[in-house]
Design a protein around this motif. Structure first.
Motif, PDB file in Angstrom:
ATOM      1  N   LYS A   1       0.835  -1.197   0.000  1.00 40.30           N
ATOM      2  CA  LYS A   1       0.000   0.000   0.000  1.00 40.30           C
ATOM      3  C   LYS A   1       0.867   1.243   0.000  1.00 40.30           C
ATOM      4  CE  LYS A   1      -0.471  -0.112   5.049  1.00 40.30           C
ATOM      5  NZ  LYS A   1      -1.408  -0.132   6.192  1.00 40.30           N
ATOM      6  N   ALA A   2       0.303   2.318  -0.501  1.00 40.84           N
ATOM      7  CA  ALA A   2       1.017   3.593  -0.575  1.00 40.84           C
ATOM      8  C   ALA A   2       0.002   4.706  -0.731  1.00 40.84           C
ATOM      9  CB  ALA A   2       2.010   3.604  -1.736  1.00 40.84           C
ATOM     10  N   SER A   3       0.405   5.926  -0.399  1.00 44.27           N
ATOM     11  CA  SER A   3      -0.423   7.116  -0.600  1.00 44.27           C
ATOM     12  C   SER A   3       0.391   8.163  -1.334  1.00 44.27           C
ATOM     13  CB  SER A   3      -0.930   7.680   0.732  1.00 44.27           C
ATOM     14  OG  SER A   3      -1.844   6.803   1.352  1.00 44.27           O
ATOM     15  N   MET A   4      -0.275   8.972  -2.117  1.00 51.26           N
ATOM     16  CA  MET A   4       0.405  10.002  -2.895  1.00 51.26           C
ATOM     17  C   MET A   4      -0.496  11.233  -2.995  1.00 51.26           C
ATOM     18  SD  MET A   4      -0.054   8.230  -6.652  1.00 51.26           S
ATOM     19  CE  MET A   4       0.643   9.582  -7.559  1.00 51.26           C
ATOM     20  N   LEU A   5       0.141  12.405  -3.085  1.00 53.90           N
ATOM     21  CA  LEU A   5      -0.593  13.653  -3.220  1.00 53.90           C
ATOM     22  C   LEU A   5      -0.727  14.000  -4.696  1.00 53.90           C
ATOM     23  CD1 LEU A   5      -1.820  16.065  -1.621  1.00 53.90           C
ATOM     24  CD2 LEU A   5       0.392  17.205  -1.901  1.00 53.90           C
ATOM     25  N   LEU A   6      -1.945  14.347  -5.110  1.00 53.22           N
ATOM     26  CA  LEU A   6      -2.217  14.711  -6.498  1.00 53.22           C
ATOM     27  C   LEU A   6      -2.586  16.186  -6.563  1.00 53.22           C
ATOM     28  CD1 LEU A   6      -4.426  11.636  -7.507  1.00 53.22           C
ATOM     29  CD2 LEU A   6      -2.012  11.976  -8.021  1.00 53.22           C
ATOM     30  N   GLN A   7      -2.119  16.844  -7.604  1.00 52.64           N
ATOM     31  CA  GLN A   7      -2.380  18.263  -7.786  1.00 52.64           C
ATOM     32  C   GLN A   7      -3.179  18.494  -9.066  1.00 52.64           C
ATOM     33  OE1 GLN A   7      -1.599  20.818  -5.859  1.00 52.64           O
ATOM     34  NE2 GLN A   7       0.015  20.119  -4.480  1.00 52.64           N
TER      35      GLN A   7
ATOM     36  N   GLN B   1       7.205  -3.644  -6.711  1.00 54.01           N
ATOM     37  CA  GLN B   1       7.430  -3.172  -8.078  1.00 54.01           C
ATOM     38  C   GLN B   1       6.110  -2.830  -8.758  1.00 54.01           C
ATOM     39  OE1 GLN B   1       9.662  -6.345  -9.861  1.00 54.01           O
ATOM     40  NE2 GLN B   1      11.591  -5.762  -8.879  1.00 54.01           N
ATOM     41  N   TYR B   2       5.087  -3.643  -8.507  1.00 53.37           N
ATOM     42  CA  TYR B   2       3.800  -3.424  -9.160  1.00 53.37           C
ATOM     43  C   TYR B   2       3.164  -2.119  -8.680  1.00 53.37           C
ATOM     44  CZ  TYR B   2      -0.844  -4.478 -11.025  1.00 53.37           C
ATOM     45  OH  TYR B   2      -2.041  -4.447 -11.713  1.00 53.37           O
ATOM     46  N   VAL B   3       3.153  -1.891  -7.363  1.00 54.80           N
ATOM     47  CA  VAL B   3       2.554  -0.666  -6.829  1.00 54.80           C
ATOM     48  C   VAL B   3       3.330   0.554  -7.310  1.00 54.80           C
ATOM     49  CG1 VAL B   3       2.066   0.623  -4.716  1.00 54.80           C
ATOM     50  CG2 VAL B   3       1.494  -1.798  -4.855  1.00 54.80           C
ATOM     51  N   ARG B   4       4.644   0.451  -7.375  1.00 55.18           N
ATOM     52  CA  ARG B   4       5.437   1.579  -7.881  1.00 55.18           C
ATOM     53  C   ARG B   4       5.135   1.861  -9.347  1.00 55.18           C
ATOM     54  NH1 ARG B   4      10.777  -0.581  -4.698  1.00 55.18           N
ATOM     55  NH2 ARG B   4      10.353   0.496  -2.717  1.00 55.18           N
ATOM     56  N   SER B   5       4.940   0.806 -10.119  1.00 55.94           N
ATOM     57  CA  SER B   5       4.593   1.020 -11.528  1.00 55.94           C
ATOM     58  C   SER B   5       3.217   1.659 -11.653  1.00 55.94           C
ATOM     59  CB  SER B   5       4.635  -0.301 -12.295  1.00 55.94           C
ATOM     60  OG  SER B   5       3.565  -1.154 -11.927  1.00 55.94           O
ATOM     61  N   ILE B   6       2.287   1.301 -10.762  1.00 55.64           N
ATOM     62  CA  ILE B   6       0.957   1.906 -10.780  1.00 55.64           C
ATOM     63  C   ILE B   6       1.048   3.385 -10.410  1.00 55.64           C
ATOM     64  CG2 ILE B   6      -1.290   1.929  -9.629  1.00 55.64           C
ATOM     65  CD1 ILE B   6      -1.127  -1.104  -9.451  1.00 55.64           C
ATOM     66  N   ILE B   7       1.862   3.699  -9.400  1.00 58.94           N
ATOM     67  CA  ILE B   7       2.044   5.098  -9.009  1.00 58.94           C
ATOM     68  C   ILE B   7       2.581   5.902 -10.189  1.00 58.94           C
ATOM     69  CG2 ILE B   7       3.419   6.633  -7.556  1.00 58.94           C
ATOM     70  CD1 ILE B   7       3.230   4.526  -5.352  1.00 58.94           C
ATOM     71  N   SER B   8       3.544   5.336 -10.897  1.00 57.11           N
ATOM     72  CA  SER B   8       4.097   6.021 -12.061  1.00 57.11           C
ATOM     73  C   SER B   8       3.027   6.234 -13.130  1.00 57.11           C
ATOM     74  CB  SER B   8       5.266   5.221 -12.630  1.00 57.11           C
ATOM     75  OG  SER B   8       5.769   5.817 -13.798  1.00 57.11           O
ATOM     76  N   SER B   9       2.192   5.205 -13.362  1.00 51.48           N
ATOM     77  CA  SER B   9       1.123   5.321 -14.357  1.00 51.48           C
ATOM     78  C   SER B   9       0.094   6.365 -13.948  1.00 51.48           C
ATOM     79  CB  SER B   9       0.437   3.966 -14.554  1.00 51.48           C
ATOM     80  OG  SER B   9       1.339   2.996 -15.040  1.00 51.48           O
TER      81      SER B   9
ATOM     82  N   GLN C   1       0.570   8.970 -12.021  1.00 50.05           N
ATOM     83  CA  GLN C   1       1.152  10.295 -12.190  1.00 50.05           C
ATOM     84  C   GLN C   1       1.113  10.733 -13.652  1.00 50.05           C
ATOM     85  OE1 GLN C   1       4.984   9.533 -10.426  1.00 50.05           O
ATOM     86  NE2 GLN C   1       4.368  10.312  -8.408  1.00 50.05           N
ATOM     87  N   ARG C   2       1.374   9.797 -14.557  1.00 56.67           N
ATOM     88  CA  ARG C   2       1.326  10.118 -15.984  1.00 56.67           C
ATOM     89  C   ARG C   2      -0.101  10.463 -16.410  1.00 56.67           C
ATOM     90  NH1 ARG C   2       0.639   6.698 -20.453  1.00 56.67           N
ATOM     91  NH2 ARG C   2       0.589   4.920 -19.027  1.00 56.67           N
ATOM     92  N   VAL C   3      -1.064   9.679 -15.931  1.00 58.45           N
ATOM     93  CA  VAL C   3      -2.468   9.938 -16.262  1.00 58.45           C
ATOM     94  C   VAL C   3      -2.917  11.269 -15.670  1.00 58.45           C
ATOM     95  CG1 VAL C   3      -4.831   9.150 -15.866  1.00 58.45           C
ATOM     96  CG2 VAL C   3      -3.066   7.507 -16.510  1.00 58.45           C
ATOM     97  N   ALA C   4      -2.551  11.529 -14.406  1.00 60.24           N
ATOM     98  CA  ALA C   4      -2.952  12.764 -13.754  1.00 60.24           C
ATOM     99  C   ALA C   4      -2.399  13.982 -14.490  1.00 60.24           C
ATOM    100  CB  ALA C   4      -2.482  12.764 -12.302  1.00 60.24           C
ATOM    101  N   LEU C   5      -1.175  13.859 -14.982  1.00 55.81           N
ATOM    102  CA  LEU C   5      -0.596  14.956 -15.739  1.00 55.81           C
ATOM    103  C   LEU C   5      -1.380  15.213 -17.023  1.00 55.81           C
ATOM    104  CD1 LEU C   5       1.697  17.016 -16.066  1.00 55.81           C
ATOM    105  CD2 LEU C   5       3.015  15.231 -17.228  1.00 55.81           C
ATOM    106  N   ALA C   6      -1.788  14.128 -17.678  1.00 55.14           N
ATOM    107  CA  ALA C   6      -2.562  14.274 -18.915  1.00 55.14           C
ATOM    108  C   ALA C   6      -3.954  14.832 -18.648  1.00 55.14           C
ATOM    109  CB  ALA C   6      -2.672  12.929 -19.626  1.00 55.14           C
ATOM    110  N   LEU C   7      -4.494  14.556 -17.455  1.00 56.82           N
ATOM    111  CA  LEU C   7      -5.849  15.001 -17.134  1.00 56.82           C
ATOM    112  C   LEU C   7      -5.899  16.390 -16.533  1.00 56.82           C
ATOM    113  CD1 LEU C   7      -7.290  11.747 -15.537  1.00 56.82           C
ATOM    114  CD2 LEU C   7      -7.957  12.730 -17.714  1.00 56.82           C
TER     115      LEU C   7
END
Length: 838
Positions: A456-462, A657-665, A667-673
């Motif tokens: 599990k992990a948490s991240m801040l989105l802007q 590795q899987y959760v880190r790859s999801i976080i990266s994805s 972040q990429r999606v959030a940037l596009a949105l």
């Protein structure tokens, strides 16, 4: 006596004569009516032959009797419906009048206080103050002295606290103890969940709601007391003591635990007194407050991993409604101790809007849902009873909350990190956890997996709306999910050993979203995701080619302020039993800003290509790009895996590795949105703005005019955007299907999506034949040659099915061939006129 729709004993007019039926004939006709309300001519003649008592009545008279009988039945139902509507409107009017009186009192109090402070602006202190307009709460806080009855653990002391709690609660529910303001984004109306307000300027966070529910007061109180059944954040409520009171009420001492919403904050608990009593006017009251400052009273010591929060006087006022049902007032008032969380998260614990969405409105919605289930059929989508569907959604939500919190008393232990602390990994091998999962295969053999791991992990989105991001994650799973991990997750809860994903060579094709159920206001829905396989390695012979996920979605409405968006899923097998093992994983996105997010509700339907292509030069939508408010939210990700104990280190590495790859994805999606990226790159388009959709709309309207000689749309505008917009908002259901051996739907307007109970993304997974029964399919296939040769066909009214299996009746339908620019057939378009759910 003349025949009328009000008298079942009179006859019908036949050649200038009136016929009177005998009581025996009426009884026989009534019995036949209940068997078949609309008999055919042949059936009516058969009835006359089978019933000697009707032998002297002409078939025409029998026909007229049945017509009049149906007329009376229709009038009776309409009268009953109007009476119910009238009762509801009367109760709503009473509620609004009371709300108006309360607001007038609040205005008077504010005027009084304003004048008072104007007179004493030069004074350094307020020597005296007339409290005639103060609330009971305020005056009580100002004058807490030893004159109060003893506040101890004796029955008299607890009753004193209970009565004080009742008084303060009522002053909040119907008085002016708290200054209430309308909930942002909530407009009271017939279709609204109720009148919702949040506090302004009081201590802690508070929310208030009032509305009508079609349940009796005792049933309402029973549901609301069972907080874990409707409040998803409630982990447990334990009743430690029950004391009856002389007035027929009860005092209960409760200990309640709430889950933490993210991995960044601790969970909350409460030590409460709950008082249930009946007022003089017959109203039922359930009120609660935290137990504090009690001399020699019962105490609850602090519990590890929990922060003790405070509930200020809160509760439920339930009044019987004339004609059935209840009028309910709900008040939630808490101090969630925001000091105990990181500063970036404090807005979440200081927001009355979030409290209103997650607690107050959740209670009202649960009551409305239960009332609807009482009045409607007991079987829902896929033949499931509502109680079974609720149990599945609660298991998904609870399992995800357990994974996010990872309480030690449930058997979770934290593994050491790999040098980075961005992802937390926990392991649970307790028997209770495995028994709760019901890990077993359909043939009864136990599963090999004997432990569960959670990453599990948490991240801040802007600057990205939670609803937009969650919708993209739901509709474009391939952008972030690893097919091999999905296969492993499904295999791990089956019989037989499962290997790590790296050794697999199979991949999954497209995902098919199969709607299962939704709540009244569609704020939450459950669905089955079918991942269609295209091949597996030989050792996967035990696994089917397709994989299924049970998925729970909520918070998809961008206009609902303070809503928490969740996407929770768990692998299931094709049998999908009610007690199927569930190992939930998913996402939770919580807004940290209370500003209203305004953007198009259909943003994500064309985002997958934008992520790959980048700037496309297409025009961005105005209503989205103009939203310059900086939106912040926190996303929590938790994924669970069942595994064999000797593979713990390998699975932990894979999970990190899987959760880190999801976080990266993400972040990429959030940037596009993000609106800033959309404004600068203009690379994202709404479905109503794509040239393909505009062209299709023009082809549909031109072909309709060509074959039927009239215009489909009333608007005289010729612009492609205007045509598509008018077609999208057309009142009748318009939908197109492909010209293939197995026709599938490719487009539908808003009415068409409502009729099929689906979305534009899931629409393409629905075949034409699935919405018709056998009779409808035969009739449709008989008309197909005419459609292809003549160009159109008019279909008689009938019954079709939505994607959730609900019958839909339509008055008539028109089908026509849609021609492209080369005058060749592009698709078939259907328009269902005057449709409604049966």
């Amino acid at each position: 006596m003349a025949m009328s729709c009000k008298d079942g004993k009179t006859g019908s007019l036949d050649n200038g004569k009136y016929v009177r039926y005998t009581p025996e004939q009426v009884e026989a006709l009534e019995r036949l009516y209940h068997e078949c309300p609309k008999p055919s001519s042949i059936r009516r003649q058969q009835l006359i032959r089978e019933c000697p008592i009707l032998s002297n009545i002409e078939p025409k008279q029998i026909k007229v009797w049945f017509q009049n009988r149906r007329c009376r039945e229709k009038q009776r139902k309409e009268a009953s419906r109007l009476q119910a509507v009238n009762r509801k409107l009367t109760a709503m009017n009473k509620l609004l009048m009371e709300e108006n009186d309360r607001l007038q009192k609040q205005v008077s109090q504010l005027v009084y206080e304003n004048g008072y402070f104007r007179q004493h602006t030069q004074s350094t202190t307020l020597a005296t103050k007339d409290t005639s307009c103060e609330s009971v709460v305020t005056s009580g806080q100002h004058h807490l002295t030893p004159q109060h009855p003893p506040r101890d653990a004796s029955p008299a002391g607890l009753l004193s606290i209970a009565e004080e709690t009742l008084t303060e609660f009522l002053s909040k529910a119907t008085g002016t103890a708290v200054e209430w303001v309308q909930m942002p984004g909530m407009k009271p109306g017939p279709d609204s969940v109720g009148i919702v307000a949040i506090s302004h300027g009081c201590s802690g966070v508070a929310a208030r709601a009032c509305g009508l529910v079609g349940l009796e007061p005792t049933r309402v109180a029973e549901i609301l007391k069972d907080r874990p059944s409707w409040f998803r954040d409630c982990r447990a409520v334990e009743v430690l003591n029950v004391l009856p009171t002389a007035n027929g009420g009860t005092i209960e001492l409760l200990y309640m635990q709430l889950y933490a919403l993210t991995t960044l904050a601790p969970a909350r608990d409460f030590w409460l007194l709950r008082y249930t009593s009946v007022l003089e006017d017959g109203s039922l009251v359930v009120c609660e407050r935290s137990l504090k400052n009690i001399q020699n009273g019962p105490t609850m010591p602090p519990v590890q991993h929990f922060v003790r929060a405070e509930m200020l006087p809160s509760g439920y006022l339930i009044r019987p409604c004339e004609g059935g049902g209840s009028i309910i007032h709900i008040v939630d008032h808490m101090d969630l101790e925001p000091w105990s969380v990181p500063e970036v998260l404090r807005p979440l614990y200081e927001s009355s809007t979030v409290l209103a969405q997650k607690t107050t409105m959740a209670a009202l919605r649960q009551l409305r849902q239960m009332a609807q289930e009482v009045t409607q059929s007991s079987v829902n989508g896929w033949g499931r009873r509502p109680a079974a569907l609720r149990a599945l959604s609660q298991r998904l939500s609870r399992g995800f909350n357990e994974a996010v919190n990872g309480f030690t008393d449930e058997g979770w232990t934290v593994m050491g990190n790999d040098g980075m602390d961005d992802v937390t990994v926990l392991v649970n091998s307790s028997p209770d956890k495995l028994m709760g999962l019901n890990l077993s295969f359909a043939n009864g053999f136990p599963a090999v997996s004997n432990a569960v791991l959670c990453a599990k992990a948490s991240m801040l989105l802007q600057n990205v709306p939670p609803a937009i991001l969650l919708r993209f994650l739901r509709e474009h799973r391939s952008e972030w999910a690893d097919n091999n991990i999905d296969v492993y997750s499904a295999a791990a809860i089956k019989v037989g050993p499962c290997s790590l994903p790296g050794s697999r060579v199979g991949t999954f094709g497209s995902q098919v979203i199969l709607p299962l159920a939704h709540t009244i206001e569609h704020e939450e829905f459950m669905e089955v995701i079918k991942l269609e396989g295209v091949g597996h390695s030989p050792e996967d012979a035990i696994m089917p080619r397709d994989m299924f996920l049970l998925q729970l979605c909520s918070g998809m409405d961008e206009n609902a302020v303070g809503t928490c968006a969740e996407l929770i899923f768990a692998p299931i097998d094709a049998s999908f039993a009610d007690d199927a093992p569930l190992l939930p994983s998913g996402f939770r996105i919580i807004p940290l800003d209370s500003g209203k997010e305004t953007s198009s509700p259909n943003r994500t339907l064309d985002l997958a290509s934008a992520l790959e292509i980048g700037p496309a030069g297409n025009r961005a939508t105005n209503n989205y790009s103009t939203n310059s408010t900086c939106m912040r939210s926190v996303m929590t990700i938790a994924f669970e895996f069942a595994f064999e104990s000797h593979m713990q280190e390998h699975v932990a590495t894979m999970a990190r590795q899987y959760v880190r790859s999801i976080i990266s994805s993400v972040q990429r999606v959030a940037l596009a949105l993000s609106p800033s990226n959309i404004s600068s790159q203009a690379g994202l388009r709404t479905p109503l703005g794509t040239p393909e959709a505009q062209t299709l709309a023009r082809w549909i309207c031109n072909s309709y005019r060509c074959y039927l000689g009239v215009d489909l749309l009333k608007s005289s505008s010729e612009g492609s955007e205007s045509i598509l917009k008018n077609l999208w908002h057309h009142t009748d259901a318009v939908m197109c299907c492909s010209l293939k051996a197995l026709p599938v739907f490719t487009f539908a307007n808003q009415a068409g999506l409502d009729m099929l109970e689906t979305t534009l993304v899931a629409l393409q997974d629905i075949t034409l034949e699935k919405i018709f029964d056998d009779h409808g399919r035969k009739a449709l296939f008989a008309e197909f040659p005419q459609i292809m040769q003549q160009g159109f066909a008019c279909l008689q009214g009938g019954i079709c099915l939505s994607s959730m299996g609900r019958p839909v009746s339509y008055e008539r339908a028109v089908a026509w061939k849609v021609l492209n620019e080369e005058e060749t057939a592009h698709c078939i378009c259907f328009m269902f006129i005057n449709w409604s759910f049966v």
